[in-house]
Design an enzyme around this catalytic site. Structure first.
Site, PDB file in Angstrom:
ATOM      1  N   HIS A   1      72.505 -94.279  53.614  1.00 28.65           N
ATOM      2  CA  HIS A   1      72.428 -95.583  54.243  1.00 28.65           C
ATOM      3  C   HIS A   1      72.655 -96.700  53.594  1.00 28.65           C
ATOM      4  CE1 HIS A   1      68.462 -96.362  53.097  1.00 28.65           C
ATOM      5  NE2 HIS A   1      67.839 -95.290  53.330  1.00 28.65           N
TER       6      HIS A   1
ATOM      7  N   HIS B   1      71.177 -97.327  49.956  1.00 29.91           N
ATOM      8  CA  HIS B   1      71.477 -96.645  48.975  1.00 29.91           C
ATOM      9  C   HIS B   1      72.710 -97.374  48.092  1.00 29.91           C
ATOM     10  CE1 HIS B   1      69.679 -93.115  51.310  1.00 29.91           C
ATOM     11  NE2 HIS B   1      69.229 -93.093  50.121  1.00 29.91           N
TER      12      HIS B   1
ATOM     13  N   CYS C   1      54.209 -80.834  46.930  1.00 29.59           N
ATOM     14  CA  CYS C   1      55.046 -81.251  48.204  1.00 29.59           C
ATOM     15  C   CYS C   1      56.444 -80.935  48.126  1.00 29.59           C
ATOM     16  CB  CYS C   1      54.703 -82.725  48.500  1.00 29.59           C
ATOM     17  SG  CYS C   1      55.659 -83.393  49.855  1.00 29.59           S
TER      18      CYS C   1
ATOM     19  N   CYS D   1      58.848 -84.001  48.523  1.00 27.68           N
ATOM     20  CA  CYS D   1      58.977 -84.581  47.532  1.00 27.68           C
ATOM     21  C   CYS D   1      59.668 -83.912  46.226  1.00 27.68           C
ATOM     22  CB  CYS D   1      57.788 -85.401  46.943  1.00 27.68           C
ATOM     23  SG  CYS D   1      56.895 -86.553  48.310  1.00 27.68           S
TER      24      CYS D   1
ATOM     25  N   CYS E   1      50.803 -85.746  52.266  1.00 34.66           N
ATOM     26  CA  CYS E   1      51.804 -86.155  51.615  1.00 34.66           C
ATOM     27  C   CYS E   1      52.069 -87.627  52.542  1.00 34.66           C
ATOM     28  CB  CYS E   1      53.037 -85.844  51.538  1.00 34.66           C
ATOM     29  SG  CYS E   1      54.402 -86.843  50.881  1.00 34.66           S
TER      30      CYS E   1
ATOM     31  N   HIS F   1      55.747 -87.665  53.571  1.00 37.13           N
ATOM     32  CA  HIS F   1      56.315 -86.406  54.545  1.00 37.13           C
ATOM     33  C   HIS F   1      55.157 -86.060  55.787  1.00 37.13           C
ATOM     34  CE1 HIS F   1      58.676 -86.488  50.887  1.00 37.13           C
ATOM     35  NE2 HIS F   1      59.608 -86.003  51.779  1.00 37.13           N
TER      36      HIS F   1
ATOM     37  N   LYS G   1      64.702 -92.952  59.594  1.00 32.53           N
ATOM     38  CA  LYS G   1      65.330 -92.179  60.766  1.00 32.53           C
ATOM     39  C   LYS G   1      64.395 -92.352  61.860  1.00 32.53           C
ATOM     40  CE  LYS G   1      68.322 -88.433  59.854  1.00 32.53           C
ATOM     41  NZ  LYS G   1      68.358 -87.019  59.533  1.00 32.53           N
TER      42      LYS G   1
HETATM   43 ZN   LIG Z   1      56.009 -85.604  50.015  1.00 36.36          ZN
END
Ligand SMILES: [Zn+2]
Length: 488
Positions: free
Chosen positions: A23, A26, A129, A132, A148, A151, A303
Site C-alpha cells: 500500500h 510501503h 507468533c 510476526c 500478540c 495479530h 485492512k
Molecule cells: Zn504477531
C-alpha cells in the site's frame, strides 16, 4: 553538482515480507532510497541500489495452503505484486533479490557455515507468533497477556531443539560502534533506543526451526531436520545480492553506505545483523536510517479499518512526482507522518501548481512574449546549497525540500518585485534581458536540486529552458485540480 569523489555507494531497502499486499505506506521507503541513489549518482561513479522480497517462513506456507496453491507459485505471485511497486514510483533500483533465488539460498548456506563457531544447538522453550514470524521473549509475552497485539492471536508455546547464534558475545562491540558513530543510526531517538537495548545486554537468539513444523525455508547445512529461521537468512540478502563472499561486487560495494528500514525492524538491523557481520569478520554498514510509518487520515493503515490506499490511485490522478514530493516533504523524515486526500490536494495546488508550476510558466511565457523565446546569457547560480546537501546526507528529506522551496518562493518574489512586464512597457530591454536570464538560471538550479526527488519534473524544466530557446510544454507542469479528490 560535480563528481567530487570516485567512491562507490551502496544503498539497500529492507525486503518486505510477501504475505500481504503493498500500500501507499510501503512506497515511502522505496522513494527515500531512490532519492539517495539519484543524489549519490551525481557525486559518485558507481552506485548500487538494491531491493527485493522476503519469501520463506510459516506464514507464507500457511497462506499458500489456505489458497490451495503450491508455495512456490504463491511466492512467485506475491513477489511480482511487490516488485511492481518500485517501477510504479520510478525507483531506479539496480537489483531485486528474492530470498527464494537459488543464488541467495546457496550463499545463505555458505554464510551459515562461516558462522559455525558462533552456532550451537539447544532447547528453545518459549513463545512464538507465526504472524510476526518471531520468537517472543517471556517478558513480552507476559506484558501482552499471552496474545500478540498485532495479530490478536495467542502466542504459540513451543518447545523444540533449535540452533542458536551467540549474539550475546557481540553486545559490547556493537555498542562501541554505535556510540562512536562508525555504525551511525539515524534518527538519534532510534539510536538511543538501541543503545538502551545494548546496555541491557543481548541474548543469544534462536536461528532455526524444525523442518517438521516449517518446511518452507532454507535447509540448515548438514542437518536435514532443520530450516533456517526466516529472519536470520533474510538479513543475509544485503550481502548475498552482492555475491558474498567471492564476487567483485561484494568487494566494490560493501560496507553499505546506507541501509533504510522501517521502525518496526530496528532491532533486527541494529543488533542481530551487526552481530552476524562481526562473526563473519565483515564491516558494519556505515549508516542505518530508520523511518517512521505513514498513517492515513490519522489512522494506522489497515485492512480491517478499510483505509488502504494503493499508490496507483494517487499516481493516476496527480502523477508520480506529486506523490514522491508529498512523501518526502510532508511526511517528517524522522517521525511518523500522515496521508490525507485533502492535505495532498492542498499541497498539490499550493506548492506544486501555484508556486513551482507558476514560476516555470510565467518565466517561459515572458521570454516568449518579450524576446521571442531567446534566453541569452544566464548568470551562474549563486545560492548556498550546503544546507540542502547536509540535509540529504542526514536523510532529512523534508529539510532538503524546504531549502529548495525557499528558492522557489524567492524566485516568485523576485518576479513580483522586478516586474518584467513594467520593464517591457518602459522599453528597458537590457535590464529586462538580465532579469529574465536570471529567472531561467534560478529555475535550472531548482531543477537540478529537485532531480533526486522529482526526476520527471526536472526533465520537463530542463527541456523548456536549457537549449537557450524556450520550448513550450504541452499542457502545464501541474494541472490544477479543483474538485476534491475522491478515493476510488
Ligand atoms: Zn504477531
Amino acid at each position: 553538482m560535480a563528481k567530487s569523489t570516485q567512491k562507490n555507494f551502496y544503498i539497500t531497502t529492507s525486503i518486505p515480507y510477501i504475505n500481504g499486499d503493498p500500500h501507499i505506506g510501503h512506497t515511502y521507503e522505496l522513494v527515500a532510497a531512490d532519492v539517495l541513489a539519484r543524489y549519490a549518482r551525481k557525486t559518485h561513479d558507481k552506485v548500487l541500489l538494491s531491493t527485493g522480497t522476503d519469501e520463506h517462513g510459516g506464514k507464507v506456507e500457511e497462506k499458500a495452503r489456505e489458497l490451495g496453491k503450491p508455495v512456490k507459485e504463491y511466492a512467485d505471485e506475491m513477489s511480482a505484486r511487490w516488485r511492481e511497486l518500485g517501477p510504479l514510483v520510478q525507483m531506479s533500483a539496480d537489483r531485486f533479490i528474492r530470498t527464494t533465488d537459488a543464488g541467495h539460498e546457496q550463499r545463505a548456506a555458505l554464510i551459515w557455515k562461516a558462522l559455525t563457531k558462533d552456532i550451537y544447538k539447544a532447547k528453545y522453550t518459549g513463545w512464538y507468533c507465526t504472524g510476526c514470524e518471531a520468537f517472543v521473549p517471556e517478558a513480552t509475552a507476559k506484558e501482552n497477556n499471552g496474545t500478540c497485539p498485532i495479530h490478536k492471536k495467542p502466542y504459540e508455546k513451543i518447545e523444540e531443539e533449535n540452533y542458536f547464534f551467540r549474539l550475546s558475545s557481540y553486545t559490547e562491540e556493537i555498542k562501541k560502534q554505535v556510540e562512536s558513530g562508525s555504525f551511525e543510526i539515524l534518527p538519534i531517538t532510534k539510536r538511543n533506543e538501541i543503545l538502551h537495548v545494548l546496555k541491557e545486554g543481548l541474548d543469544d537468539i534462536s536461528i532455526s526451526r524444525p523442518k517438521e513444523k516449517i518446511s518452507w525455508g532454507i535447509p540448515v547445512p548438514d542437518d536435514e531436520t532443520q530450516v533456517m529461521y526466516v529472519w536470520f537468512e533474510a538479513l543475509m540478502n544485503y550481502i548475498t545480492v552482492l555475491g558474498y563472499p567471492e564476487h567483485d561486487d561484494f568487494k566494490t560495494y560493501w560496507p553499505a553506505n546506507i541501509q533504510i528500514i522501517g521502525k518496526d525492524i530496528t532491532r533486527f538491523h541494529a543488533a542481530i545483523w551487526p552481530g552476524m557481520l562481526m562473526s563473519l569478520g565483515v564491516a558494519l554498514p556505515k549508516m542505518l536510517y530508520v523511518h517512521g510509518f505513514v498513517n492515513i487520515e490519522g489512522q494506522k493503515i489497515s485492512k480491517s479499518i478499510g483505509n488502504v490506499i494503493h499508490p496507483r490511485e494517487v499516481i493516476d490522478k496527480y502523477g508520480v512526482d506529486a506523490l514522491r514530493y508529498y512523501l518526502m516533504r510532508h511526511v517528517p523524515s524522522y517521525e511518523d507522518g500522515d496521508f490525507s486526500w485533502s492535505r495532498f490536494e492542498e499541497v498539490y495546488n499550493n506548492e506544486l501548481a501555484n508556486e513551482l508550476g507558476n514560476a516555470v510558466s510565467r518565466t517561459a511565457a515572458m521570454i516568449i512574449k518579450y524576446q521571442s523565446g531567446i534566453i541569452g546569457d544566464m548568470p551562474d547560480a549563486e545560492h548556498d546549497i550546503a544546507p540542502y546537501t547536509k540535509a540529504l546526507e542526514q536523510c532529512k528529506f523534508d529539510r532538503a525540500l524546504e531549502e529548495v522551496w525557499e528558492q522557489v518562493r524567492g524566485l516568485n518574489q523576485y518576479i513580483d518585485e522586478e516586474k518584467p512586464w513594467e520593464l517591457a512597457k518602459h522599453s528597458d530591454y537590457d535590464h529586462l534581458r538580465e532579469v529574465l536570464a536570471y529567472m531561467c538560471g534560478c529555475l535550472l538550479e531548482i531543477a537540478d536540486l529537485l532531480e533526486p526527488f522529482m526526476p520527471g519534473t526536472t526533465a520537463k524544466i530542463n527541456h523548456i529552458f536549457n537549449t537557450g530557446v524556450v520550448l513550450q510544454l504541452e499542457g502545464t507542469l501541474f494541472p490544477k485540480h479543483d474538485q476534491p479528490a475522491q478515493p476510488k
